[in-house]
Design an enzyme around this catalytic site. Sequence first.
Site, PDB file in Angstrom:
ATOM      1  N   HIS A  68      18.770 106.946  50.623  1.00 36.29           N
ATOM      2  CA  HIS A  68      19.908 106.586  49.781  1.00 36.29           C
ATOM      3  C   HIS A  68      21.082 107.533  50.065  1.00 36.29           C
ATOM      4  O   HIS A  68      20.897 108.746  50.173  1.00 36.29           O
ATOM      5  CB  HIS A  68      19.531 106.668  48.312  1.00 36.29           C
ATOM      6  CG  HIS A  68      18.651 105.545  47.866  1.00 36.29           C
ATOM      7  ND1 HIS A  68      19.142 104.308  47.506  1.00 36.29           N
ATOM      8  CD2 HIS A  68      17.300 105.454  47.737  1.00 36.29           C
ATOM      9  CE1 HIS A  68      18.154 103.517  47.169  1.00 36.29           C
ATOM     10  NE2 HIS A  68      17.018 104.189  47.304  1.00 36.29           N
ATOM     11  N   ALA A 113      -3.376 116.739  56.089  1.00 35.63           N
ATOM     12  CA  ALA A 113      -3.272 116.074  54.795  1.00 35.63           C
ATOM     13  C   ALA A 113      -2.205 116.721  53.918  1.00 35.63           C
ATOM     14  O   ALA A 113      -2.086 117.942  53.855  1.00 35.63           O
ATOM     15  CB  ALA A 113      -4.620 116.119  54.080  1.00 35.63           C
ATOM     16  N   LYS A 128      11.296 116.156  59.973  1.00 37.62           N
ATOM     17  CA  LYS A 128      11.951 116.403  61.251  1.00 37.62           C
ATOM     18  C   LYS A 128      10.986 116.057  62.374  1.00 37.62           C
ATOM     19  O   LYS A 128       9.783 115.882  62.153  1.00 37.62           O
ATOM     20  CB  LYS A 128      12.411 117.849  61.369  1.00 37.62           C
ATOM     21  CG  LYS A 128      11.290 118.869  61.349  1.00 37.62           C
ATOM     22  CD  LYS A 128      11.861 120.286  61.427  1.00 37.62           C
ATOM     23  CE  LYS A 128      10.733 121.320  61.421  1.00 37.62           C
ATOM     24  NZ  LYS A 128      11.267 122.700  61.472  1.00 37.62           N
TER      25      LYS A 128
END
Length: 215
Positions: free
Chosen positions: A143, A190, A196
Amino acid sequence: MAKINAEISKLDRLSIYTKTAWKIMRGLSKVNLRYKFPIFIGKSVEITHRKHIKCGKNVKFESYSEIHGLARNGLQFGDNVTIGRYTEIRPSSYYGVGNLGSGLKMGNNSSIGPYVFIGCSGKIVIGDNVMIGPRVSLFAENHNFASEDTTIKSQGVSNKGIVIEDDCWIGSGVIILDGVRIGSGSVIGAGTLVNKDIPKNSVVYDKRNRTIKDR
């Protein structure tokens, strides 16, 4: 199809064969779905906009998964792909409002575990022989929020896409954000947040996305 383990009893084999036969029958009932025989569909699987979905052979949609094909580039699944129980693949709004999503391309022999969310409004590419564990989330969308003078919701979104190259293992609970490329042969531990790019053959297993070692 892989051979059944020799240690499994005849009674258990019969149960497996019966359930598998039902999944094949459900696959045959999806007349608008583009696929190579056989395809295996569990109970209560929701598949929408089937003409935008293309499947190779031995694709498995396990029970209660939701596969929504409304996307510019559709959804493409290679051979021997498994989509786990309760997994959602969602490129666009259920109601057709807002931007039309890009879609998903998934290579051969790759699998997605249960309770995974694939938000492929930006293009997501998953290579061959990729293992994605349970409760993993991929969000190929962000967003926009630069302006303080209007609502975040009204500022729209950006989509860079996500790429997971061949032969990767994505552990349980991993979150992968928009714009990320994970290099081939990498292992993501996990619970890791990936925001990135990850070099190939990396092992990453902390929430700061730090590469601990090379394979």
